[in-house]
Write an enzyme that holds these catalytic residues in place. Sequence first.
Site, PDB file in Angstrom:
ATOM      1  N   ASN A  91     -24.200   6.150  14.439  1.00 15.86           N
ATOM      2  CA  ASN A  91     -24.375   5.101  13.431  1.00 15.86           C
ATOM      3  C   ASN A  91     -25.611   4.251  13.706  1.00 15.86           C
ATOM      4  O   ASN A  91     -26.338   3.876  12.783  1.00 15.86           O
ATOM      5  CB  ASN A  91     -23.124   4.219  13.355  1.00 15.86           C
ATOM      6  CG  ASN A  91     -22.071   4.835  12.454  1.00 15.86           C
ATOM      7  OD1 ASN A  91     -22.289   5.897  11.875  1.00 15.86           O
ATOM      8  ND2 ASN A  91     -20.926   4.196  12.329  1.00 15.86           N
ATOM      9  N   LEU A 121     -33.721   8.344   4.567  1.00 13.85           N
ATOM     10  CA  LEU A 121     -35.082   7.807   4.470  1.00 13.85           C
ATOM     11  C   LEU A 121     -35.307   7.227   3.070  1.00 13.85           C
ATOM     12  O   LEU A 121     -36.387   7.342   2.518  1.00 13.85           O
ATOM     13  CB  LEU A 121     -36.113   8.897   4.765  1.00 13.85           C
ATOM     14  CG  LEU A 121     -36.307   9.289   6.233  1.00 13.85           C
ATOM     15  CD1 LEU A 121     -37.382  10.354   6.375  1.00 13.85           C
ATOM     16  CD2 LEU A 121     -36.655   8.079   7.102  1.00 13.85           C
ATOM     17  N   PHE A 150     -16.603  10.907  10.958  1.00 15.13           N
ATOM     18  CA  PHE A 150     -17.966  10.722  10.445  1.00 15.13           C
ATOM     19  C   PHE A 150     -18.043  10.748   8.918  1.00 15.13           C
ATOM     20  O   PHE A 150     -19.128  10.826   8.359  1.00 15.13           O
ATOM     21  CB  PHE A 150     -18.892  11.809  11.018  1.00 15.13           C
ATOM     22  CG  PHE A 150     -18.955  11.780  12.525  1.00 15.13           C
ATOM     23  CD1 PHE A 150     -19.786  10.871  13.172  1.00 15.13           C
ATOM     24  CD2 PHE A 150     -18.167  12.619  13.295  1.00 15.13           C
ATOM     25  CE1 PHE A 150     -19.841  10.818  14.557  1.00 15.13           C
ATOM     26  CE2 PHE A 150     -18.222  12.581  14.677  1.00 15.13           C
ATOM     27  CZ  PHE A 150     -19.063  11.678  15.313  1.00 15.13           C
ATOM     28  N   GLU A 208     -17.911   7.211   2.791  1.00 13.33           N
ATOM     29  CA  GLU A 208     -17.199   6.804   1.584  1.00 13.33           C
ATOM     30  C   GLU A 208     -17.973   7.313   0.372  1.00 13.33           C
ATOM     31  O   GLU A 208     -19.194   7.372   0.383  1.00 13.33           O
ATOM     32  CB  GLU A 208     -17.081   5.280   1.541  1.00 13.33           C
ATOM     33  CG  GLU A 208     -16.111   4.782   2.586  1.00 13.33           C
ATOM     34  CD  GLU A 208     -16.028   3.258   2.642  1.00 13.33           C
ATOM     35  OE1 GLU A 208     -16.436   2.595   1.689  1.00 13.33           O
ATOM     36  OE2 GLU A 208     -15.546   2.757   3.670  1.00 13.33           O
ATOM     37  N   LYS A 266       0.837  -1.206   0.000  1.00 15.79           N
ATOM     38  CA  LYS A 266       0.000   0.000   0.000  1.00 15.79           C
ATOM     39  C   LYS A 266       0.869   1.252   0.000  1.00 15.79           C
ATOM     40  O   LYS A 266       0.635   2.195  -0.757  1.00 15.79           O
ATOM     41  CB  LYS A 266      -0.908  -0.035   1.237  1.00 15.79           C
ATOM     42  CG  LYS A 266      -1.989   0.995   1.255  1.00 15.79           C
ATOM     43  CD  LYS A 266      -2.931   0.808   2.441  1.00 15.79           C
ATOM     44  CE  LYS A 266      -4.105  -0.070   2.115  1.00 15.79           C
ATOM     45  NZ  LYS A 266      -5.139  -0.109   3.145  1.00 15.79           N
ATOM     46  N   ALA A 303     -35.680   4.026   0.997  1.00 16.67           N
ATOM     47  CA  ALA A 303     -35.881   2.583   1.149  1.00 16.67           C
ATOM     48  C   ALA A 303     -34.973   1.839   0.174  1.00 16.67           C
ATOM     49  O   ALA A 303     -34.690   2.314  -0.927  1.00 16.67           O
ATOM     50  CB  ALA A 303     -37.343   2.246   0.882  1.00 16.67           C
ATOM     51  N   CYS A 317     -19.214   0.169   8.091  1.00 15.18           N
ATOM     52  CA  CYS A 317     -19.487   0.760   9.408  1.00 15.18           C
ATOM     53  C   CYS A 317     -20.763   0.267  10.071  1.00 15.18           C
ATOM     54  O   CYS A 317     -20.698  -0.324  11.144  1.00 15.18           O
ATOM     55  CB  CYS A 317     -19.524   2.284   9.283  1.00 15.18           C
ATOM     56  SG  CYS A 317     -17.914   2.968   8.894  1.00 15.18           S
TER      57      CYS A 317
HETATM   58  N1  LIG Z   1     -14.581   3.551   6.110  1.00 15.78           N
HETATM   59  C1  LIG Z   1     -15.369   4.489   6.608  1.00 15.78           C
HETATM   60  O1  LIG Z   1     -16.229   5.044   5.907  1.00 15.78           O
HETATM   61  C2  LIG Z   1     -15.248   4.916   8.048  1.00 15.78           C
HETATM   62  C3  LIG Z   1     -15.901   6.080   8.471  1.00 15.78           C
HETATM   63  C4  LIG Z   1     -15.771   6.484   9.797  1.00 15.78           C
HETATM   64  C5  LIG Z   1     -15.013   5.713  10.682  1.00 15.78           C
HETATM   65  N2  LIG Z   1     -14.410   4.573  10.259  1.00 15.78           N
HETATM   66  C6  LIG Z   1     -13.595   3.815  11.218  1.00 15.78           C
HETATM   67  O2  LIG Z   1     -12.229   4.114  10.980  1.00 15.78           O
HETATM   68  C7  LIG Z   1     -11.402   2.975  11.240  1.00 15.78           C
HETATM   69  C8  LIG Z   1     -10.593   2.637  10.005  1.00 15.78           C
HETATM   70  O3  LIG Z   1     -11.487   2.240   8.991  1.00 15.78           O
HETATM   71  P1  LIG Z   1     -11.035   2.130   7.465  1.00 15.78           P
HETATM   72  O4  LIG Z   1     -12.255   1.871   6.675  1.00 15.78           O
HETATM   73  O5  LIG Z   1     -10.150   3.289   7.150  1.00 15.78           O
HETATM   74  O6  LIG Z   1     -10.137   0.789   7.561  1.00 15.78           O
HETATM   75  P2  LIG Z   1      -9.167   0.187   6.435  1.00 15.78           P
HETATM   76  O7  LIG Z   1      -9.208  -1.285   6.645  1.00 15.78           O
HETATM   77  O8  LIG Z   1      -9.514   0.754   5.102  1.00 15.78           O
HETATM   78  O9  LIG Z   1      -7.719   0.747   6.839  1.00 15.78           O
HETATM   79  C9  LIG Z   1      -7.029   0.366   7.981  1.00 15.78           C
HETATM   80  C10 LIG Z   1      -5.541   0.439   7.651  1.00 15.78           C
HETATM   81  O10 LIG Z   1      -4.781   0.262   8.854  1.00 15.78           O
HETATM   82  C11 LIG Z   1      -3.607  -0.453   8.530  1.00 15.78           C
HETATM   83  N3  LIG Z   1      -3.040  -1.027   9.753  1.00 15.78           N
HETATM   84  C12 LIG Z   1      -3.518  -2.035  10.520  1.00 15.78           C
HETATM   85  N4  LIG Z   1      -2.697  -2.259  11.569  1.00 15.78           N
HETATM   86  C13 LIG Z   1      -1.678  -1.364  11.472  1.00 15.78           C
HETATM   87  C14 LIG Z   1      -0.537  -1.089  12.249  1.00 15.78           C
HETATM   88  N5  LIG Z   1      -0.265  -1.784  13.346  1.00 15.78           N
HETATM   89  N6  LIG Z   1       0.292  -0.100  11.857  1.00 15.78           N
HETATM   90  C15 LIG Z   1       0.016   0.620  10.738  1.00 15.78           C
HETATM   91  N7  LIG Z   1      -1.040   0.420   9.962  1.00 15.78           N
HETATM   92  C16 LIG Z   1      -1.894  -0.563  10.326  1.00 15.78           C
HETATM   93  C17 LIG Z   1      -4.086  -1.485   7.525  1.00 15.78           C
HETATM   94  O11 LIG Z   1      -3.002  -2.012   6.764  1.00 15.78           O
HETATM   95  C18 LIG Z   1      -5.062  -0.653   6.696  1.00 15.78           C
HETATM   96  O12 LIG Z   1      -4.417  -0.055   5.593  1.00 15.78           O
HETATM   97  C19 LIG Z   1     -12.369   1.878  11.683  1.00 15.78           C
HETATM   98  O13 LIG Z   1     -12.447   1.878  13.079  1.00 15.78           O
HETATM   99  C20 LIG Z   1     -13.686   2.306  11.079  1.00 15.78           C
HETATM  100  O14 LIG Z   1     -14.794   1.802  11.789  1.00 15.78           O
HETATM  101  C21 LIG Z   1     -14.493   4.176   8.959  1.00 15.78           C
END
Ligand SMILES: NC(=O)c1ccc[n+]([C@@H]2O[C@H](COP(=O)([O-])OP(=O)(O)OC[C@H]3O[C@@H](n4cnc5c(N)ncnc54)[C@H](O)[C@@H]3O)[C@@H](O)[C@H]2O)c1
Length: 434
Positions: free
Chosen positions: A211, A253, A152, A155, A35, A255, A263
């Site tokens: 959420n 809202l 918040f 995507e 990555k 459907a 999430c």
């Molecule tokens: N995706 C969303 O829309 C969204 C929105 C709000 C909150 N969140 C929250 O944010 C957090 C991250 O979600 P995401 O969708 O970005 O996850 P993701 O899986 O896309 O990314 C997580 C990244 O962390 C890296 N990682 C894991 N362990 C690591 C370490 N020890 N050191 C360095 N890098 C490490 C992984 O390689 C990965 O690239 C989650 O808790 C999620 O619930 C996500």
Amino acid sequence: MKIAMVGSGYVGLVSGVCFADFGHDVVCIDKDPGKIERLKAGVMPIYEPGLEDLVRRNTASGRLSFTTDLAEGISGAAAIFIAVGTPSRRGDGHADLSFVYAVAEEVGEHLNHPAVIVTKSTVPVGTGDEVERILSEAAPKVQFAVASNPEFLREGAAIDDFKRPDRIVIGTDDEWARGVLTEVYRPLFLNRSPILFTSRRSAELIKYAANAFLATKITFINEIADLCEKVGGDVQDVARGIGLDNRIGGKFLHAGPGYGGSCFPKDTLALLKTAEDFDTPLRIVEAVAKVNESRKRAMGRKVIDALGENPRGKKVALLGLTFKPNTDDMRDAPSIAIALALHDAGIVVTAYDPEGMESARALMPEVEMKDSAYAAIEGADAVVLVTEWDAFRALDLRRVKELAAAPLLVDLRNIYQPSEVRAAGFTYLSIGRG
Ligand SMILES: NC(=O)c1ccc[n+]([C@@H]2O[C@H](COP(=O)([O-])OP(=O)(O)OC[C@H]3O[C@@H](n4cnc5c(N)ncnc54)[C@H](O)[C@@H]3O)[C@@H](O)[C@H]2O)c1
């Protein structure tokens, strides 16, 4: 200010690049070398509109860099964000906090300057206390504070959401941490985005409560849609009729086939597990999670029923596979359960998605992926619109009719006008529109 972002997934990468765009010096760290190599070469690991350009500009300006080396990445950073995944733990549905705690340990090992450690990952209430304990043990002589700053963003609209949020939530009782995070978010503060300071525990809970509430709104209108189908109402009108009430609001809202994504499913489940641990059952959220789970497969049954007496051997085309448009994220997408239900009934499934097919292939090996919507539709006994990508909003219905084996359109997102589709000679099924 120098900021370190540990975890460069959806949240870490988008937050990191936006902080850099505000003028901060940001290092995005990830343990996945592939990555980081791709990011250094300007290749995005995810599909998110506008991201590539923003990363390119901020890398060129020298404010954004990428590394796998956490010690180097956090060196000199005033704020160190943790933005790693917190998926559902296999077996029991609790949030899996092993990635968060692993980062806390590693930061503790290398921290040799005062810094605020900020949890951006969605974590159950009390996680900040444990992160603090881990850091105190690993770095007893270093000044640090642990704050919660849930994210918040959505995507598909992540950059805009990050830059123009409805609110920024910062959970800490530490004055110094408040000051550092106020500096981090100053550009947004100037944009008049409200900053809400709370305790760390309240901030952790705000994310889950938000959420769960949104998931409830979606599930509520989905059930009203089912009732509309039975009584001959139109859920679009009902949603508009209730959404215009300011106390309710029109968003969430719509459907559809049930919520999915990275999430809502895991966060509602994790909230229920926390509630269980604290002996405070959340019965509304319990019902929401259960109703939503069964809804996805029910959508498959809806299609099977529409195929008539002998569905076995018939062919169905799925348009859109990702859990929503403008993302390549397939996590918990309703399309997975729908495709499986169809396959279980002996139906041949073809599909097309503008961005999600690469990850979808592994999740639904029984589905034949095609290069375009029309290629998927060829010979289909039913066309099922699963995800409302813009590209599907104006399909050439005459061409669809020519290519398909039967003129049956199942619109699980209500993006077509029933009268238009029916006038084009189709049998049209929607969600809750009679
Ligand atoms: N995706 C969303 O829309 C969204 C929105 C709000 C909150 N969140 C929250 O944010 C957090 C991250 O979600 P995401 O969708 O970005 O996850 P993701 O899986 O896309 O990314 C997580 C990244 O962390 C890296 N990682 C894991 N362990 C690591 C370490 N020890 N050191 C360095 N890098 C490490 C992984 O390689 C990965 O690239 C989650 O808790 C999620 O619930 C996500």
